[in-house]
Design a protein around this motif. Structure first.
Motif, short mmCIF file in Angstrom:
data_model
loop_
_atom_site.label_atom_id
_atom_site.label_comp_id
_atom_site.label_asym_id
_atom_site.label_seq_id
_atom_site.Cartn_x
_atom_site.Cartn_y
_atom_site.Cartn_z
N ARG A 89 7.97 50.26 20.89
CA ARG A 89 8.37 50.66 22.30
C ARG A 89 7.60 52.09 22.69
N GLY A 90 7.18 52.08 23.94
CA GLY A 90 6.75 53.05 24.60
C GLY A 90 5.33 53.11 25.08
N GLU A 91 5.04 54.19 25.84
CA GLU A 91 3.74 54.15 26.32
C GLU A 91 2.48 53.85 25.54
N SER A 92 2.29 54.51 24.53
CA SER A 92 1.40 54.29 23.50
C SER A 92 1.20 53.02 22.87
N TYR A 93 2.35 52.12 23.07
CA TYR A 93 1.90 50.64 22.82
C TYR A 93 1.96 49.54 23.88
N ARG A 94 1.53 50.06 25.38
CA ARG A 94 1.28 49.24 26.43
C ARG A 94 0.10 48.41 26.18
N THR A 95 -0.01 47.23 27.03
CA THR A 95 -1.12 46.23 26.82
C THR A 95 -2.20 46.63 27.89
N ALA A 96 -3.37 46.72 27.65
CA ALA A 96 -4.31 46.82 28.66
C ALA A 96 -5.73 46.24 28.19
N ILE A 97 -6.40 45.86 29.21
CA ILE A 97 -7.86 45.36 29.08
C ILE A 97 -8.75 46.67 29.61
N PHE A 98 -9.71 47.31 28.68
CA PHE A 98 -10.24 48.50 29.24
C PHE A 98 -11.90 47.81 29.64
N TYR A 99 -12.15 47.48 30.80
CA TYR A 99 -13.54 47.17 31.09
C TYR A 99 -14.57 48.06 30.97
N HIS A 100 -16.01 47.45 30.32
CA HIS A 100 -17.02 48.24 30.25
C HIS A 100 -18.07 48.25 31.40
N ASP A 101 -17.89 47.28 31.98
CA ASP A 101 -18.89 46.97 33.18
C ASP A 101 -18.16 46.02 34.31
N GLU A 102 -18.84 45.65 35.45
CA GLU A 102 -18.10 44.93 36.30
C GLU A 102 -17.98 43.44 36.13
N SER A 103 -18.90 42.79 35.30
CA SER A 103 -18.76 41.75 34.62
C SER A 103 -17.41 41.40 33.79
N GLN A 104 -17.11 42.46 32.85
CA GLN A 104 -16.20 42.37 32.21
C GLN A 104 -14.70 42.71 33.11
N LYS A 105 -14.88 43.40 34.06
CA LYS A 105 -13.74 43.40 35.03
C LYS A 105 -13.43 42.28 35.67
N GLU A 106 -14.61 41.72 36.19
CA GLU A 106 -14.13 40.10 36.83
C GLU A 106 -13.72 39.28 36.28
N LEU A 107 -14.23 39.16 34.73
CA LEU A 107 -13.75 38.17 33.79
C LEU A 107 -12.27 38.38 33.42
N ALA A 108 -11.89 39.45 33.35
CA ALA A 108 -10.50 40.00 32.90
C ALA A 108 -9.62 39.61 34.20
N GLU A 109 -9.77 39.86 35.00
CA GLU A 109 -9.17 39.75 36.37
C GLU A 109 -9.04 38.07 36.47
N ARG A 110 -10.04 37.39 36.47
CA ARG A 110 -9.84 35.86 36.49
C ARG A 110 -9.07 35.46 35.29
N SER A 111 -9.13 35.83 34.17
CA SER A 111 -8.38 35.35 32.90
C SER A 111 -6.96 35.79 33.26
N LYS A 112 -6.71 37.16 33.86
CA LYS A 112 -5.25 37.39 34.01
C LYS A 112 -4.61 36.67 35.07
N GLN A 113 -5.38 36.12 36.27
CA GLN A 113 -4.88 35.25 37.33
C GLN A 113 -4.73 33.82 36.54
N GLU A 114 -5.61 33.50 35.90
CA GLU A 114 -5.36 31.96 35.42
C GLU A 114 -4.17 31.91 34.63
N LEU A 115 -3.99 33.01 33.44
CA LEU A 115 -2.62 32.97 32.95
C LEU A 115 -1.44 33.12 33.77
N GLU A 116 -1.39 33.91 34.84
CA GLU A 116 -0.55 34.06 35.81
C GLU A 116 -0.11 32.66 36.27
N GLN A 117 -1.16 32.07 36.60
CA GLN A 117 -0.66 30.71 37.36
C GLN A 117 -0.46 29.45 36.41
N SER A 118 -0.50 29.87 35.08
CA SER A 118 -0.41 28.73 34.15
C SER A 118 0.87 28.30 33.99
#
Length: 175
Positions: A89-118
């Motif tokens: 438990r706690g802040e140091s165990y939070r989940t996150a995707i750290f993107y390194h470029d715009e392509s990674q950001k777009e793919l991460a956001e799309r994958s999160k949305q797909e999981l949410e809608q699944s």
């Protein structure tokens, strides 16, 4: 080669699933997301530095594309838990995707949305998608922990609740 950075709770449990895939060059346990330079494990676990435990993955995108890394990442965590992961438990165990470029950001956001809608999870997806910050390698005893201490690693993965959660939500898809 490219780099991906994921926070999925305890970094011990985030190395093995990626380490065993073709096209993965290296998986390093470490800390990211905070302001303190070169934090120690004890400092990060104090939940006062802003860092999370994370893994940084060097990979060949022609062999193992970023989209497949994202799919595997989601299968290692409880993406609905904003207060940590499993027994940690706690802040140091939070989940996150750290993107390194715009392509990674777009793919991460799309994958999160797909999981949410699944409809796979009843609660909203709480994993954040944020720009990559400096990544600090964890102490040597944390590196490849599943290889160095396989009995403790397996007890921890089961005892923390992670193994059961993965089995319940992903079944055989997770190997």
């Amino acid at each position: 080669m490219e780099v991906a950075t994921f926070a999925g709770g305890c970094f011990w449990c985030m190395v093995k699933p990626f380490d065993e895939q073709p096209g993965i060059i290296q998986v390093i346990s470490g800390y990211t997301g905070g302001e303190l330079e070169n934090p120690t494990y004890e400092q990060v676990c104090s939940n006062k530095t802003g860092h999370v435990e994370a893994v940084q993955i060097t990979f060949n995108p022609d062999v193992f594309p970023y989209k497949k890394l994202l799919d595997l990442f989601w299968q290692q965590i409880d993406p609905t838990d904003s207060g940590g992961q499993f027994g940690d438990r706690g802040e140091s165990y939070r989940t996150a995707i750290f993107y390194h470029d715009e392509s990674q950001k777009e793919l991460a956001e799309r994958s999160k949305q797909e999981l949410e809608q699944s409809g796979r999870f009843n609660n909203p997806i709480a994993t954040s998608i944020v720009p990559a910050k400096p990544f600090y390698q964890a102490e040597e005893y944390h590196q490849d922990y599943y290889k160095k201490n396989p009995l403790h690693y397996n007890r921890y993965k089961v005892g923390s609740g992670r193994a059961g959660f993965i089995e319940k939500h992903w079944g055989d898809r997770n190997g």
